[in-house]
Design an enzyme around this catalytic site. Structure first.
Site, PDB file in Angstrom:
ATOM      1  N   PHE A   1     -10.104  -4.406  10.910  1.00 18.84           N
ATOM      2  CA  PHE A   1     -11.276  -4.385  10.026  1.00 18.84           C
ATOM      3  C   PHE A   1     -10.865  -4.821   8.631  1.00 18.84           C
ATOM      4  O   PHE A   1      -9.694  -4.896   8.334  1.00 18.84           O
ATOM      5  CB  PHE A   1     -11.900  -2.979   9.976  1.00 18.84           C
TER       6      PHE A   1
ATOM      7  N   TYR B   1       0.772  -1.248   0.000  1.00 22.12           N
ATOM      8  CA  TYR B   1       0.000   0.000   0.000  1.00 22.12           C
ATOM      9  C   TYR B   1       0.806   1.305   0.000  1.00 22.12           C
ATOM     10  O   TYR B   1       0.234   2.368  -0.207  1.00 22.12           O
ATOM     11  CB  TYR B   1      -0.982  -0.002   1.178  1.00 22.12           C
TER      12      TYR B   1
HETATM   13  C1  COA Z   1      -2.718  -7.762  -3.139  1.00 14.90           C
HETATM   14  C2  COA Z   1      -3.581  -7.847  -4.383  1.00 14.90           C
HETATM   15  C3  COA Z   1      -4.922  -7.144  -4.123  1.00 14.90           C
HETATM   16  C4  COA Z   1      -2.845  -7.147  -5.535  1.00 14.90           C
HETATM   17  O1  COA Z   1      -3.675  -7.084  -6.665  1.00 14.90           O
HETATM   18  P1  COA Z   1      -3.051  -6.903  -8.144  1.00 14.90           P
HETATM   19  O2  COA Z   1      -4.193  -6.680  -9.076  1.00 14.90           O
HETATM   20  O3  COA Z   1      -2.119  -8.017  -8.434  1.00 14.90           O
HETATM   21  O4  COA Z   1      -2.228  -5.589  -7.983  1.00 14.90           O
HETATM   22  P2  COA Z   1      -1.692  -4.684  -9.211  1.00 14.90           P
HETATM   23  O5  COA Z   1      -1.463  -5.528 -10.401  1.00 14.90           O
HETATM   24  O6  COA Z   1      -2.588  -3.520  -9.371  1.00 14.90           O
HETATM   25  O7  COA Z   1      -0.308  -4.241  -8.592  1.00 14.90           O
HETATM   26  C5  COA Z   1       0.050  -2.919  -8.414  1.00 14.90           C
HETATM   27  C6  COA Z   1       1.479  -2.876  -7.911  1.00 14.90           C
HETATM   28  O8  COA Z   1       1.539  -3.498  -6.625  1.00 14.90           O
HETATM   29  C7  COA Z   1       2.482  -4.566  -6.643  1.00 14.90           C
HETATM   30  N1  COA Z   1       1.935  -5.613  -5.800  1.00 14.90           N
HETATM   31  C8  COA Z   1       0.707  -6.136  -5.859  1.00 14.90           C
HETATM   32  N2  COA Z   1       0.552  -7.055  -4.901  1.00 14.90           N
HETATM   33  C9  COA Z   1       1.717  -7.098  -4.225  1.00 14.90           C
HETATM   34  C10 COA Z   1       2.151  -7.862  -3.116  1.00 14.90           C
HETATM   35  N3  COA Z   1       1.354  -8.774  -2.533  1.00 14.90           N
HETATM   36  N4  COA Z   1       3.399  -7.639  -2.667  1.00 14.90           N
HETATM   37  C11 COA Z   1       4.198  -6.723  -3.266  1.00 14.90           C
HETATM   38  N5  COA Z   1       3.825  -5.966  -4.311  1.00 14.90           N
HETATM   39  C12 COA Z   1       2.588  -6.164  -4.787  1.00 14.90           C
HETATM   40  C13 COA Z   1       2.545  -4.972  -8.111  1.00 14.90           C
HETATM   41  O9  COA Z   1       3.749  -5.639  -8.390  1.00 14.90           O
HETATM   42  C14 COA Z   1       2.445  -3.633  -8.780  1.00 14.90           C
HETATM   43  O10 COA Z   1       3.688  -2.985  -8.689  1.00 14.90           O
HETATM   44  P3  COA Z   1       4.135  -1.880  -9.761  1.00 14.90           P
HETATM   45  O11 COA Z   1       3.120  -0.772  -9.707  1.00 14.90           O
HETATM   46  O12 COA Z   1       5.475  -1.467  -9.299  1.00 14.90           O
HETATM   47  O13 COA Z   1       4.112  -2.599 -11.082  1.00 14.90           O
HETATM   48  C15 COA Z   1      -3.849  -9.312  -4.796  1.00 14.90           C
HETATM   49  O14 COA Z   1      -2.621  -9.947  -5.033  1.00 14.90           O
HETATM   50  C16 COA Z   1      -4.629 -10.095  -3.757  1.00 14.90           C
HETATM   51  O15 COA Z   1      -5.843 -10.137  -3.832  1.00 14.90           O
HETATM   52  N6  COA Z   1      -3.928 -10.724  -2.794  1.00 14.90           N
HETATM   53  C17 COA Z   1      -4.555 -11.574  -1.794  1.00 14.90           C
HETATM   54  C18 COA Z   1      -5.529 -10.821  -0.895  1.00 14.90           C
HETATM   55  C19 COA Z   1      -4.896  -9.647  -0.195  1.00 14.90           C
HETATM   56  O16 COA Z   1      -3.793  -9.725   0.332  1.00 14.90           O
HETATM   57  N7  COA Z   1      -5.633  -8.535  -0.191  1.00 14.90           N
HETATM   58  C20 COA Z   1      -5.231  -7.342   0.507  1.00 14.90           C
HETATM   59  C21 COA Z   1      -5.966  -7.274   1.803  1.00 14.90           C
HETATM   60  S1  COA Z   1      -5.391  -5.942   2.815  1.00 14.90           S
END
Ligand code: COA
Length: 412
Positions: free
Chosen positions: A412, A132
């Site tokens: 949350f 984030y």
């Molecule tokens: C975390 C999550 C929402 C990311 O979704 P995503 O669609 O893959 O994210 P994006 O493709 O928009 O990624 C945006 C950027 O964040 C990075 N990123 C995304 N997930 C990441 C992670 N888990 N760790 C590190 N970097 C991450 C991407 O590499 C990308 O980097 P860049 O802008 O430098 O290229 C998804 O992997 C997920 O649902 N994970 C499991 C549930 C979870 O953890 N949800 C969050 C709850 S707080």
């Protein structure tokens, strides 16, 4: 001026229909490797019209591949001002569609909506720490995971605490929300919770059906309720001789007397070998109250609240400031547009065009905003630039908080 965000190929939709929200929530649960909600659990989860839900469609509107929602909350700032914020949760992208910019699309839409609604900030709890920061979130408060042996010896002179009374579920649902709101308003990072949050935290049914949940309220010497605890019990392993342990789910206390009163009560419960607390405030100071400080162990430390200032000008103007010479702070924020502010003991005001003493990104400002970390620590870590010698030390004095340490204490 806000720079135009790059166009996203992913169309984010606002979800108002409860069935769509439920599908989006089930999708989120699946990204956490959980199964879908039962009807009963969804009923308890509830449909709150004041929540803001976002979804990304897959092959059709009934096939979500991304989700995020937020509920309105009120966040306490240093000095006691309380501002409107959006509490973000339910963020997930289906594993076959990750790393293609879908989270970024959701985050942009969510931040824009929060700003349009007039929220001063958005807040969240992060599943992973690397996600984030790129969206301007910083760890604004931290907590300690602790264990305190049952029945420790308290030092003579340690706060004795007042009286503790237990409540049943119905009474708890009436008393606790208002009490927590009052206590959360006394601590930077404290936030109000939604009715749904409380339903889920206190309901006897659902995933924790059948498990014990204790609720107790602490009353101080003046006769006013000033703290409460909600706890469960983790069964010990008879094979290894481990006894049952009390596990705190919530413990809020207004000051050391209520803190000691509730911890004395919990550590005094029969048939338990100890009390575990997760993400406790950094200023709980139980070790200082014990004859043997090592009966209190800090087993870990982690991030508590992630903060994103959506309207940094309003946030800087609303919080209180310490003493000393002013500093000019420039904040870079490619998503929402940054700014430059002059911050002094009397307040913060826009200072466009002024020469910056300190410079950081939005996540850096969020990290120092509630007072958990001093700006000079961010400079030392390479997260913030000091252009004027001594400016970081001046900022330390201005951002410093007196009174309770920043802590959110709400998951949350
Ligand atoms: C975390 C999550 C929402 C990311 O979704 P995503 O669609 O893959 O994210 P994006 O493709 O928009 O990624 C945006 C950027 O964040 C990075 N990123 C995304 N997930 C990441 C992670 N888990 N760790 C590190 N970097 C991450 C991407 O590499 C990308 O980097 P860049 O802008 O430098 O290229 C998804 O992997 C997920 O649902 N994970 C499991 C549930 C979870 O953890 N949800 C969050 C709850 S707080």
């Amino acid at each position: 001026m806000s720079p135009e965000p790059p166009a996203s190929p992913h169309a984010v939709r606002t979800l108002t229909d409860p069935a769509e929200r439920r599908r989006a929530f089930d999708l989120f649960l699946s990204t956490l490797h959980h199964g879908p909600l039962t009807d009963e659990a969804w009923e308890a989860h509830g449909h709150a019209p004041d929540e803001h839900w976002l979804g990304l469609d897959g092959d059709g509107p009934d096939d979500p591949v991304g989700s995020a929602y937020s509920f309105p909350t009120r966040l306490t700032l240093p000095g006691g001002a309380v501002v409107g914020a959006a509490a973000v949760s339910g963020v997930g992208v289906r594993p076959d569609r990750t790393r293609a910019g879908r989270l970024s699309a959701l985050m942009r839409a969510q931040l824009a909506a929060a700003r349009d609604r007039g929220d001063v900030a958005t807040v969240l709890r992060a599943s992973e720490a690397a996600i984030y920061g790129r969206y301007g979130y910083g760890v604004a408060s931290r907590g300690e995971h602790v264990r305190l042996d049952a029945r420790p010896d308290w030092r003579p002179g340690a706060p004795a605490g007042g009286t503790v009374r237990m409540l049943g579920p119905d009474r708890a649902a009436t008393v606790l929300p208002a009490l927590q709101e009052r206590l959360a308003a006394r601590r930077p990072g404290g936030m109000t919770r939604s009715p749904r949050w409380w339903r889920r935290a206190l309901r006897p049914a659902g995933p924790t059906a059948g498990q014990y949940k204790g609720v107790a309220v602490h009353t101080g010497a003046d006769g006013a309720d000033d703290g409460f605890a909600v706890w469960g019990v983790v069964e010990g392993d008879l094979r290894t001789g481990g006894g049952d342990e009390v596990e705190i789910q919530q413990l809020w206390a207004d000051g050391p007397d209520a803190t000691a009163g509730l911890w004395r009560f919990l550590t005094g419960l029969d048939l338990s070998s100890g009390v575990r607390g997760w993400s406790r405030p950094l200023d709980e100071d139980l070790d200082l109250m014990l004859a043997d400080a090592r009966r209190h162990r800090v087993t870990g430390r982690g991030d508590d609240l992630w903060l994103r200032l959506v309207d940094p000008g309003a946030a800087l103007a609303a919080r209180s400031w310490g003493e000393g010479m002013p500093v000019v702070l420039r904040v870079h924020d490619p998503l929402l547009g940054g700014g430059t502010w002059r911050i002094g003991p009397g307040g913060a005001a826009p200072a466009a065009g002024a020469v910056a003493d300190l410079e950081c990104a939005a996540d850096g400002l969020a990290t120092v905003f509630l007072g958990d970390r001093a700006p000079s620590r961010l400079v030392a870590a390479g997260r913030c630039s000091e252009h004027t010698a001594g400016a970081a030390a001046r900022a330390d004095a201005l951002f410093a908080v007196t009174g309770p340490a920043p802590w959110c204490g709400t998951f949350f």
